[in-house]
Enzyme design. Structure first.
Site, mmCIF file in Angstrom:
data_model
loop_
_atom_site.group_PDB
_atom_site.id
_atom_site.type_symbol
_atom_site.label_atom_id
_atom_site.label_comp_id
_atom_site.label_asym_id
_atom_site.label_seq_id
_atom_site.Cartn_x
_atom_site.Cartn_y
_atom_site.Cartn_z
ATOM 1 N N ARG A 237 0.859 -1.180 0.000
ATOM 2 C CA ARG A 237 0.000 0.000 0.000
ATOM 3 C C ARG A 237 0.898 1.233 0.000
ATOM 4 O O ARG A 237 1.917 1.271 0.711
ATOM 5 C CB ARG A 237 -0.890 0.035 1.252
ATOM 6 C CG ARG A 237 -2.101 -0.881 1.174
ATOM 7 C CD ARG A 237 -3.121 -0.412 0.130
ATOM 8 N NE ARG A 237 -4.289 -1.272 0.052
ATOM 9 C CZ ARG A 237 -4.424 -2.313 -0.781
ATOM 10 N NH1 ARG A 237 -3.456 -2.625 -1.617
ATOM 11 N NH2 ARG A 237 -5.543 -3.028 -0.789
ATOM 12 N N GLU A 266 -3.422 7.288 -4.643
ATOM 13 C CA GLU A 266 -3.861 6.723 -5.924
ATOM 14 C C GLU A 266 -5.199 7.322 -6.338
ATOM 15 O O GLU A 266 -6.027 7.582 -5.474
ATOM 16 C CB GLU A 266 -3.979 5.205 -5.788
ATOM 17 C CG GLU A 266 -2.624 4.529 -5.833
ATOM 18 C CD GLU A 266 -2.719 3.034 -5.640
ATOM 19 O OE1 GLU A 266 -3.556 2.394 -6.293
ATOM 20 O OE2 GLU A 266 -1.942 2.517 -4.820
ATOM 21 N N HIS A 284 -0.839 -0.155 -10.007
ATOM 22 C CA HIS A 284 -1.510 -1.034 -9.044
ATOM 23 C C HIS A 284 -2.074 -2.282 -9.746
ATOM 24 O O HIS A 284 -3.285 -2.459 -9.836
ATOM 25 C CB HIS A 284 -2.628 -0.269 -8.306
ATOM 26 C CG HIS A 284 -3.045 -0.959 -7.035
ATOM 27 N ND1 HIS A 284 -3.442 -0.296 -5.906
ATOM 28 C CD2 HIS A 284 -3.135 -2.278 -6.710
ATOM 29 C CE1 HIS A 284 -3.767 -1.151 -4.957
ATOM 30 N NE2 HIS A 284 -3.581 -2.380 -5.427
HETATM 31 C C1 8YV Z 1 -6.240 -5.080 -6.078
HETATM 32 C C2 8YV Z 1 -4.942 -5.240 -3.872
HETATM 33 O O1 8YV Z 1 -6.250 -3.750 -6.413
HETATM 34 O O2 8YV Z 1 -5.909 -7.284 -3.146
HETATM 35 C C3 8YV Z 1 -5.491 -6.172 -2.845
HETATM 36 O O3 8YV Z 1 -5.494 -5.767 -1.673
HETATM 37 O O4 8YV Z 1 -4.393 -4.262 -3.545
HETATM 38 C C4 8YV Z 1 -4.985 -5.448 -5.333
HETATM 39 O O5 8YV Z 1 -4.539 -6.711 -5.632
HETATM 40 C C5 8YV Z 1 -7.519 -5.395 -5.385
HETATM 41 O O6 8YV Z 1 -7.540 -6.721 -5.090
HETATM 42 C C6 8YV Z 1 -8.737 -5.034 -6.221
HETATM 43 O O7 8YV Z 1 -9.781 -4.771 -5.356
#
Ligand code: 8YV
Length: 333
Positions: A237, A266, A284
């Site tokens: 993150r 973001e 991302h």
């Molecule tokens: C995706 C993510 O943006 O799973 C997560 O926590 O940060 C990413 O893999 C997300 O899964 C989509 O909602």
């Protein structure tokens, strides 16, 4: 029993056709619902399928008296006010397994892209900016034999360790809780405190959740103790890094480069980072593969079915909800 399932964002529909016919799905036609349509639907929804980048706030939950389950499409759930969900008796689930391998894969890719300047060469060759084969130019950094410091040794951290081992790297890690001896042996990984990890790692990879505890965990003072040749990788993150401090550390050559899939605010990415040749950025995309997105959808669909069957083996984020008097899923559990 009819059940209203509301999608906060448009998703692949894999697995949802297996829900019983009395489950009504409300999916936006574009990425999200226009205007206040989402909030109108939420006021009568039984289940909300939430996603990264779309907040689920206390105010929203207070307007959803029927809401029993927030099934988050993703492993990270920093978009949701979990304490409030528990208080209101709403279960929150996530999708840990499908995102593990592809996110580790991307972290490995970013390591390679930065250390071996793959992205930089690719850009430069296309505009004729780079000498072709020479001996003393175009030199980069070998990963083999280098030390990878993994911060956050959960499923994704371990999946990354497995890959790095096959690249001949040494693994050190820092985690809230030290792993059992057997797990450490499996990954040939040595536990260190955060400072020791930062002092010794050639590559530092962040593989931990975004939360108030991890907010700006890597900032100005951490960059000062990292090796000047170190590369920082973030597929976790954005908020874990103080982004302005990172920009300064890169300008001042306190570290050598960065591979970033996530950012503090973001979808915006600071211009400074976009201009640095020693920084590789991706939008991302840790879990953004055809296979994973479909698998995540199938898992969310199966979580919804299993919730109505009272299954405790689904990935529940707020387990405390089960013992609360006000749990809205009480009739099934
Ligand atoms: C995706 C993510 O943006 O799973 C997560 O926590 O940060 C990413 O893999 C997300 O899964 C989509 O909602």
């Amino acid at each position: 029993m009819s059940c209203k399932v509301l999608f906060q964002y448009r998703l692949p529909m894999d697995g949802f056709d297996e829900l019983p016919s009395d489950f009504e799905l409300f999916v936006p036609i574009d990425d999200t619902f226009p205007g206040d349509e989402f909030l109108k639907h939420l006021s009568t929804a039984d289940i909300l399928v939430s996603v990264f980048g779309q907040k689920v706030t206390k105010e929203m939950m207070l307007q959803a008296p029927n809401l029993k389950l927030i099934a988050n499409y993703g492993v990270g759930y920093d978009n949701i006010d979990i304490a409030c969900a528990s208080e209101l008796g709403i279960m929150v689930t996530n999708t840990p397994n499908p995102v593990t391998e592809p996110t580790a894969e991307l972290a490995m890719g970013l390591m390679l892209a930065v250390a071996r300047n793959i992205a930089g060469f690719n850009n430069d060759l296309r505009v004729g900016k780079v000498p072709r084969w020479t001996v003393l130019n175009n030199l980069t950094t070998t990963l083999y034999g280098k030390t990878l410091g993994i911060i956050g040794m959960g499923a994704i951290g371990r999946a990354l360790a497995r890959r790095a081992l096959s690249f001949g790297m040494n693994i050190i890690y820092h985690n809230r809780k030290r792993l059992d001896d057997l797990v450490e042996q499996k990954y040939n990984a040595s536990y260190t405190d955060l400072e020791t990890l930062l002092r010794n790692a050639d590559i530092v990879s962040l593989n931990l959740p975004g939360s108030t505890e991890t907010h700006h965990m890597i900032g100005a003072s951490e960059f000062k103790i990292m090796k000047p040749q170190a590369i920082l990788i973030n597929t976790a993150r954005g908020v874990v890094i103080d982004e302005q401090a990172l920009i300064k550390a890169l300008i001042n050559k306190e570290i050598a480069g960065a591979g970033l899939d996530v950012f503090e605010n973001e979808p915006s990415i600071p211009e400074e980072l976009l201009k640095m040749p020693n920084v590789v950025v991706t939008p991302h995309v840790g879990s953004a593969t055809h296979e994973t997105r479909a698998e995540m959808s199938r898992l969310v669909a199966s979580i919804i079915t299993r919730f109505y069957a009272g299954e405790k083996s689904i990935p529940i984020v707020n387990k405390d909800v089960l013992s609360g008097d006000g749990f809205r899923g009480k009739t099934f559990y």
